[in-house]
Design a protein around this motif. Structure first.
Motif, PDB file in Angstrom:
ATOM      1  N   LEU A 184       0.811  -1.218   0.000  1.00  0.00           N
ATOM      2  CA  LEU A 184       0.000   0.000   0.000  1.00  0.00           C
ATOM      3  C   LEU A 184       0.846   1.270   0.000  1.00  0.00           C
ATOM      4  N   LEU A 185       2.151   1.142   0.193  1.00  0.00           N
ATOM      5  CA  LEU A 185       3.023   2.323   0.174  1.00  0.00           C
ATOM      6  C   LEU A 185       3.012   3.015  -1.186  1.00  0.00           C
ATOM      7  N   GLN A 186       2.612   2.295  -2.232  1.00  0.00           N
ATOM      8  CA  GLN A 186       2.537   2.918  -3.558  1.00  0.00           C
ATOM      9  C   GLN A 186       1.454   3.994  -3.621  1.00  0.00           C
ATOM     10  N   LEU A 187       0.553   4.028  -2.640  1.00  0.00           N
ATOM     11  CA  LEU A 187      -0.527   5.024  -2.630  1.00  0.00           C
ATOM     12  C   LEU A 187      -0.121   6.343  -1.992  1.00  0.00           C
ATOM     13  N   VAL A 188       1.006   6.361  -1.316  1.00  0.00           N
ATOM     14  CA  VAL A 188       1.414   7.554  -0.554  1.00  0.00           C
ATOM     15  C   VAL A 188       1.522   8.776  -1.457  1.00  0.00           C
ATOM     16  N   ASP A 189       0.934   9.873  -1.011  1.00  0.00           N
ATOM     17  CA  ASP A 189       1.191  11.170  -1.642  1.00  0.00           C
ATOM     18  C   ASP A 189       0.947  12.260  -0.602  1.00  0.00           C
ATOM     19  N   ASP A 190       0.898  13.511  -1.031  1.00  0.00           N
ATOM     20  CA  ASP A 190       0.765  14.611  -0.071  1.00  0.00           C
ATOM     21  C   ASP A 190      -0.552  14.572   0.692  1.00  0.00           C
ATOM     22  N   ARG A 191      -1.544  13.864   0.150  1.00  0.00           N
ATOM     23  CA  ARG A 191      -2.856  13.796   0.785  1.00  0.00           C
ATOM     24  C   ARG A 191      -3.209  12.408   1.298  1.00  0.00           C
ATOM     25  N   ILE A 192      -2.301  11.444   1.070  1.00  0.00           N
ATOM     26  CA  ILE A 192      -2.550  10.065   1.516  1.00  0.00           C
ATOM     27  C   ILE A 192      -1.353   9.582   2.335  1.00  0.00           C
ATOM     28  N   THR A 193      -1.596   9.284   3.604  1.00  0.00           N
ATOM     29  CA  THR A 193      -0.573   8.780   4.516  1.00  0.00           C
ATOM     30  C   THR A 193      -0.866   7.309   4.789  1.00  0.00           C
ATOM     31  N   VAL A 194       0.130   6.464   4.610  1.00  0.00           N
ATOM     32  CA  VAL A 194      -0.058   5.033   4.869  1.00  0.00           C
ATOM     33  C   VAL A 194       0.551   4.698   6.231  1.00  0.00           C
ATOM     34  N   VAL A 195      -0.286   4.133   7.097  1.00  0.00           N
ATOM     35  CA  VAL A 195       0.110   3.806   8.467  1.00  0.00           C
ATOM     36  C   VAL A 195       0.294   2.291   8.558  1.00  0.00           C
ATOM     37  N   ILE A 196       1.537   1.863   8.711  1.00  0.00           N
ATOM     38  CA  ILE A 196       1.848   0.437   8.790  1.00  0.00           C
ATOM     39  C   ILE A 196       1.955   0.021  10.254  1.00  0.00           C
ATOM     40  N   MET A 197       1.157  -0.978  10.627  1.00  0.00           N
ATOM     41  CA  MET A 197       1.190  -1.487  11.993  1.00  0.00           C
ATOM     42  C   MET A 197       2.468  -2.292  12.222  1.00  0.00           C
ATOM     43  N   LYS A 198       3.145  -1.995  13.300  1.00  0.00           N
ATOM     44  CA  LYS A 198       4.348  -2.729  13.655  1.00  0.00           C
ATOM     45  C   LYS A 198       4.058  -3.619  14.857  1.00  0.00           C
ATOM     46  N   LYS A 199       5.025  -4.400  15.253  1.00  0.00           N
ATOM     47  CA  LYS A 199       4.819  -5.346  16.350  1.00  0.00           C
ATOM     48  C   LYS A 199       4.450  -4.593  17.627  1.00  0.00           C
ATOM     49  N   GLY A 200       3.417  -5.084  18.284  1.00  0.00           N
ATOM     50  CA  GLY A 200       2.967  -4.446  19.513  1.00  0.00           C
ATOM     51  C   GLY A 200       1.918  -3.386  19.233  1.00  0.00           C
ATOM     52  N   GLN A 201       0.807  -3.436  19.964  1.00  0.00           N
ATOM     53  CA  GLN A 201      -0.280  -2.486  19.744  1.00  0.00           C
ATOM     54  C   GLN A 201       0.191  -1.052  19.956  1.00  0.00           C
ATOM     55  N   GLY A 202      -0.225  -0.168  19.048  1.00  0.00           N
ATOM     56  CA  GLY A 202       0.101   1.249  19.183  1.00  0.00           C
ATOM     57  C   GLY A 202       1.414   1.644  18.548  1.00  0.00           C
ATOM     58  N   ASN A 203       2.120   0.693  17.922  1.00  0.00           N
ATOM     59  CA  ASN A 203       3.374   1.013  17.230  1.00  0.00           C
ATOM     60  C   ASN A 203       3.114   1.100  15.730  1.00  0.00           C
ATOM     61  N   TYR A 204       3.413   2.248  15.153  1.00  0.00           N
ATOM     62  CA  TYR A 204       3.123   2.476  13.737  1.00  0.00           C
ATOM     63  C   TYR A 204       4.322   3.099  13.028  1.00  0.00           C
ATOM     64  N   ALA A 205       4.479   2.744  11.763  1.00  0.00           N
ATOM     65  CA  ALA A 205       5.371   3.487  10.871  1.00  0.00           C
ATOM     66  C   ALA A 205       4.451   4.331   9.990  1.00  0.00           C
ATOM     67  N   VAL A 206       4.617   5.640  10.048  1.00  0.00           N
ATOM     68  CA  VAL A 206       3.700   6.560   9.372  1.00  0.00           C
ATOM     69  C   VAL A 206       4.393   7.115   8.126  1.00  0.00           C
ATOM     70  N   TYR A 207       3.906   6.651   6.957  1.00  0.00           N
ATOM     71  CA  TYR A 207       4.595   6.959   5.703  1.00  0.00           C
ATOM     72  C   TYR A 207       3.963   8.141   4.969  1.00  0.00           C
ATOM     73  N   THR A 208       4.744   9.198   4.888  1.00  0.00           N
ATOM     74  CA  THR A 208       4.490  10.321   3.993  1.00  0.00           C
ATOM     75  C   THR A 208       5.476  10.159   2.833  1.00  0.00           C
ATOM     76  N   PRO A 209       5.354  10.939   1.748  1.00  0.00           N
ATOM     77  CA  PRO A 209       6.365  10.834   0.679  1.00  0.00           C
ATOM     78  C   PRO A 209       7.775  11.074   1.201  1.00  0.00           C
ATOM     79  N   GLU A 210       7.911  12.009   2.142  1.00  0.00           N
ATOM     80  CA  GLU A 210       9.238  12.341   2.686  1.00  0.00           C
ATOM     81  C   GLU A 210       9.818  11.174   3.482  1.00  0.00           C
ATOM     82  N   PHE A 211       8.983  10.557   4.331  1.00  0.00           N
ATOM     83  CA  PHE A 211       9.480   9.452   5.148  1.00  0.00           C
ATOM     84  C   PHE A 211       9.800   8.231   4.296  1.00  0.00           C
ATOM     85  N   LEU A 212       8.979   7.979   3.283  1.00  0.00           N
ATOM     86  CA  LEU A 212       9.238   6.860   2.378  1.00  0.00           C
ATOM     87  C   LEU A 212      10.585   7.038   1.682  1.00  0.00           C
TER      88      LEU A 212
END
Length: 292
Positions: free
Chosen positions: A145-173
């Motif tokens: 789903l990271l292919q959808l990232v743009d200035d208006r779409i942020t992809v939040v990937i769940m990591k191990k353990g509840q409440g842990n996320y990698a939050v992908y903006t174009p800059e972070f990607l």
């Protein structure tokens, strides 16, 4: 990631990703949570916890949950081996597929899915269509789903353990992978995907795929510069050119699925009594405090 006050924020939830993650996180040691009538509910219990954590973290104004609708899609028609390596769903998970949708409905959240397409395609379609009226957050564990990232779409990937996320903006990607969202598809075309069971180019792994895409920009750029590649890499690509194109196509999320939602119908407005009734039915006493 922080939005101005009063800005619409649409949370698109990858339902199956949350449900499967919750099932395996809540069935360790072979113990599965059940109601007093013996109905397994461990995956739904975990799903609610993941779901509510994300709602509290990202504070959406609108929420939609997207689902896969069976294993047969246009991709399995295109390539017979697509996801053919996936085992059957665990027996205790099967009755939870319909029940979890009832829980989602109790929150007033629309369940969206269309036979012949994957949840990813529904997510991609709704994300692109509604990003003009809301900042979109996609919640999943699926890096495709990271292919959808743009200035208006942020992809939040769940990591191990509840409440842990990698939050992908174009800059972070770009910072993490030195790739643009479009290049995610090209990398998958080259290296394939063992989880989805399509091979890409035989003999090209992740490291080489990243290097080729970073140097040449895209699969098209690589093919235009075959004479600049090493003989070994060139031979591998030339031998598997058809599978390269097919793998790239299989990796591409469709954003033109014939589905529609009325944006106003997915506003996040919880009817507490409705949710409580469903929680009582499923004997989720410990989760009732999550519903304020």
């Amino acid at each position: 990631m922080i939005q101005e006050e009063n800005t619409n924020k649409l949370l698109l939830v990858d339902g199956m990703a949350l449900l499967f993650r919750a099932f395996f996180a809540n069935s360790y040691g072979g113990s599965v949570r059940r109601t007093s009538a013996g109905v397994p509910v461990n995956a739904i219990y975990g799903f609610v916890k993941y779901f509510m954590d994300a709602v509290q973290k990202f504070e959406p104004t609108h929420v939609v949950c997207c689902w896969d609708m069976g294993s047969t899609t246009f991709r399995t028609t295109q390539y017979e081996g697509y996801k053919a390596n996936r085992p059957s769903a665990p027996e205790d998970l099967i009755p939870q597929f319909d029940l979890v949708k009832e829980v989602v409905e109790s929150f007033g959240v629309p369940n969206v899915g269309l036979a012949g397409y994957e949840a990813d395609d529904c997510i991609g379609t709704l994300a692109k269509r509604h990003s003009s009226e809301a900042h979109v957050y996609v919640l999943s564990g699926d890096h495709d789903l990271l292919q959808l990232v743009d200035d208006r779409i942020t992809v939040v990937i769940m990591k191990k353990g509840q409440g842990n996320y990698a939050v992908y903006t174009p800059e972070f990607l770009h910072e993490e992978r030195q790739l643009t969202p479009e290049q995610i598809i090209c990398v998958k075309g080259l290296m394939g995907d063992t989880s989805d069971n399509y091979p890409g180019v035989k003999g090209i792994g992740e490291k080489t795929a990243y290097k080729l895409v970073q140097e040449h920009g895209s699969v098209s750029g690589i093919l235009e510069n075959l004479d600049r590649l090493s003989k070994t890499i060139r031979a591998k690509i030339e031998a598997d050119i058809e599978m390269l194109h097919m793998s790239r196509d299989l990796a591409t999320i469709r954003c033109d699925v014939p589905i529609e939602i009325e944006f106003t119908s997915c506003g996040w407005q919880v009817n507490r009594a409705q949710v409580m009734n469903k929680f009582e039915e499923l004997e989720f006493k410990s989760l009732m405090a999550l519903i304020s």
